[in-house]
Motif scaffolding. Structure first.
Motif, PDB file in Angstrom:
ATOM      1  N   GLY A  87      -4.915  -4.639 -16.668  1.00 37.57           N
ATOM      2  CA  GLY A  87      -5.510  -3.403 -16.154  1.00 37.57           C
ATOM      3  C   GLY A  87      -5.323  -3.308 -14.644  1.00 37.57           C
ATOM      4  N   LEU A  88      -5.798  -2.216 -14.083  1.00 42.34           N
ATOM      5  CA  LEU A  88      -5.767  -2.047 -12.613  1.00 42.34           C
ATOM      6  C   LEU A  88      -6.867  -1.031 -12.283  1.00 42.34           C
ATOM      7  CD1 LEU A  88      -2.636  -1.093 -10.406  1.00 42.34           C
ATOM      8  CD2 LEU A  88      -5.007  -1.226  -9.675  1.00 42.34           C
ATOM      9  N   ASP A  89      -7.997  -1.548 -11.829  1.00 44.82           N
ATOM     10  CA  ASP A  89      -9.171  -0.685 -11.577  1.00 44.82           C
ATOM     11  C   ASP A  89      -9.390  -0.392 -10.101  1.00 44.82           C
ATOM     12  OD1 ASP A  89     -10.244  -0.846 -14.417  1.00 44.82           O
ATOM     13  OD2 ASP A  89     -10.209  -2.974 -13.873  1.00 44.82           O
ATOM     14  N   ILE A  90      -8.935  -1.318  -9.245  1.00 45.01           N
ATOM     15  CA  ILE A  90      -9.235  -1.229  -7.803  1.00 45.01           C
ATOM     16  C   ILE A  90      -7.946  -1.522  -7.035  1.00 45.01           C
ATOM     17  CG2 ILE A  90     -10.539  -2.293  -5.903  1.00 45.01           C
ATOM     18  CD1 ILE A  90     -12.460  -3.349  -8.299  1.00 45.01           C
ATOM     19  N   LEU A  91      -7.621  -0.680  -6.067  1.00 40.38           N
ATOM     20  CA  LEU A  91      -6.473  -0.961  -5.185  1.00 40.38           C
ATOM     21  C   LEU A  91      -6.958  -0.995  -3.745  1.00 40.38           C
ATOM     22  CD1 LEU A  91      -3.449  -1.173  -4.372  1.00 40.38           C
ATOM     23  CD2 LEU A  91      -3.394   1.334  -4.366  1.00 40.38           C
ATOM     24  N   VAL A  92      -6.646  -2.080  -3.045  1.00 40.39           N
ATOM     25  CA  VAL A  92      -6.959  -2.156  -1.612  1.00 40.39           C
ATOM     26  C   VAL A  92      -5.642  -2.211  -0.837  1.00 40.39           C
ATOM     27  CG1 VAL A  92      -8.168  -3.409   0.210  1.00 40.39           C
ATOM     28  CG2 VAL A  92      -9.086  -3.430  -2.128  1.00 40.39           C
ATOM     29  N   ASN A  93      -5.335  -1.134  -0.127  1.00 39.31           N
ATOM     30  CA  ASN A  93      -4.145  -1.081   0.730  1.00 39.31           C
ATOM     31  C   ASN A  93      -4.522  -1.660   2.079  1.00 39.31           C
ATOM     32  OD1 ASN A  93      -1.964   0.255  -0.746  1.00 39.31           O
ATOM     33  ND2 ASN A  93      -3.312   2.041  -0.792  1.00 39.31           N
ATOM     34  N   ASN A  94      -4.269  -2.961   2.230  1.00 34.33           N
ATOM     35  CA  ASN A  94      -4.692  -3.662   3.454  1.00 34.33           C
ATOM     36  C   ASN A  94      -3.528  -4.102   4.334  1.00 34.33           C
ATOM     37  OD1 ASN A  94      -6.486  -5.637   5.119  1.00 34.33           O
ATOM     38  ND2 ASN A  94      -4.913  -6.941   4.204  1.00 34.33           N
ATOM     39  N   ALA A  95      -2.369  -4.428   3.726  1.00 40.56           N
ATOM     40  CA  ALA A  95      -1.250  -4.975   4.514  1.00 40.56           C
ATOM     41  C   ALA A  95      -0.911  -4.038   5.665  1.00 40.56           C
ATOM     42  CB  ALA A  95      -0.032  -5.187   3.623  1.00 40.56           C
ATOM     43  N   GLY A  96      -0.731  -4.606   6.829  1.00 40.91           N
ATOM     44  CA  GLY A  96      -0.417  -3.764   7.984  1.00 40.91           C
ATOM     45  C   GLY A  96       0.095  -4.585   9.145  1.00 40.91           C
ATOM     46  N   ILE A  97       0.850  -3.925  10.009  1.00 40.89           N
ATOM     47  CA  ILE A  97       1.365  -4.583  11.215  1.00 40.89           C
ATOM     48  C   ILE A  97       1.082  -3.701  12.427  1.00 40.89           C
ATOM     49  CG2 ILE A  97       3.175  -5.898  10.058  1.00 40.89           C
ATOM     50  CD1 ILE A  97       5.189  -3.750  10.997  1.00 40.89           C
ATOM     51  N   ILE A  98       1.283  -4.289  13.601  1.00 44.53           N
ATOM     52  CA  ILE A  98       1.077  -3.551  14.843  1.00 44.53           C
ATOM     53  C   ILE A  98       2.204  -3.923  15.805  1.00 44.53           C
ATOM     54  CG2 ILE A  98      -0.399  -5.316  15.926  1.00 44.53           C
ATOM     55  CD1 ILE A  98      -2.229  -2.919  16.816  1.00 44.53           C
TER      56      ILE A  98
END
Ligand code: NAP
Length: 254
Positions: A87-98
């Protein structure tokens, strides 16, 4: 007390967290696991440390190797999660750069790299996960925005553009998907002690200026972020759509 626990219970839920090997992503993965969710940890570096912390909570853990500087792995992330965790109930888009440089000297490479990872991949992963969640009739998405979703900042033009864009996409997706049972929200961390802020913390003057403006009087740590994520991933936030929730020690209140 029982009602409160139940509202935040994530057992039976399956969460995808990008950039879960360290920092804010790791803090969120562990907090979701403590609330009962199984975790698919997505990233390009070893997830061994996160695996150990998550498995200690007695939930399932899946590592998905993916470089989110392009959208090539997006389909695989959703497929692997569904195949292995069911399943897939929750998505957290966290990856990031600066990338830091004066606007006057900023390069196209530094522009594209940040926008591609922080904004483009987050949108297309949301789209891929959204297709599944809309079919299922429920889902929770959490984008990791920034104070630069509200403010301009200095020397980080592509970062400010990406995080302002992410706040906009959060609101757009909320408008399109709220009636379909999918909650799309964001968390805007203030200044947290992670790899992302090493340069700032090593600059004594900037460090002192930043600390002087934070009402809480300290930098955030990865354990400060999990509560907001659990709230936005849980039933407690079922009527919360399109918000960007600051977790900033009061920075924006000043
Ligand atoms: P971090 O320790 O540098 O974490 C960034 C995460 O993103 C790491 O897991 C990193 O993986 C991953 N990542 C970067 N590029 C990637 C790529 N191409 N493919 C896959 N994964 C990639 O910093 P952090 O502070 O925890 O950052 C997490 C999020 O919070 C970011 O979106 C950041 O913008 C946001 N944020 C941070 C602060 C702060 O004060 N720290 C404030 C506001 C917002 P690697 O370890 O392999 O590089």
């Amino acid at each position: 007390m029982i009602i409160v626990t139940h509202m935040f219970d994530l057992s039976t839920k399956i969460a995808v967290v990008t950039g879960a090997n360290t920092g804010i992503g790791q803090g969120i993965a562990v907090a979701l696991a403590e609330a009962g969710a199984s975790i698919a940890a997505v990233g390009r570096s070893s997830m061994d440390e996160t695996r150990a912390l998550v498995e200690k909570c007695g939930v399932r853990f899946l590592e998905i190797k993916a470089d989110l500087s392009s959208i090539a792995p997006i389909g695989t992330i959703v497929e692997e999660t569904l195949k292995n965790l069911g399943g897939l109930d929750i998505l957290v888009n966290n990856a990031g750069i600066i990338r830091r440089n004066d606007a006057i000297d900023f390069t196209e490479e530094d522009w594209d790299a940040v926008i591609d990872t922080n904004l483009k991949s987050a949108f297309f992963l949301s789209q891929a996960a959204g297709r599944h969640m809309i079919k299922a009739g429920h889902g929770k998405m959490i984008n990791i925005a920034s104070l630069l979703s509200f403010q301009g900042g200095i020397r980080i033009p592509s970062y400010t553009a990406s995080k302002s864009g992410l706040a906009g996409i959060t609101r757009l997706l909320a408008c399109e998907w709220a009636a379909k049972g999918v909650n799309v929200n964001a968390i805007a961390p203030g200044y947290f002690v992670t790899n992302n802020t090493t340069a700032l913390r090593e600059d004594q003057d900037r460090n002192a200026q930043i600390l002087a403006r934070i009402p809480a009087g300290r930098w955030g740590s990865s354990s400060d972020i999990g509560g907001a994520a659990v709230f936005l991933a849980s039933r407690a936030s079922d009527y919360v759509h399109g918000t960007v929730l600051p977790v900033d020690g009061g920075w924006l209140a000043r």
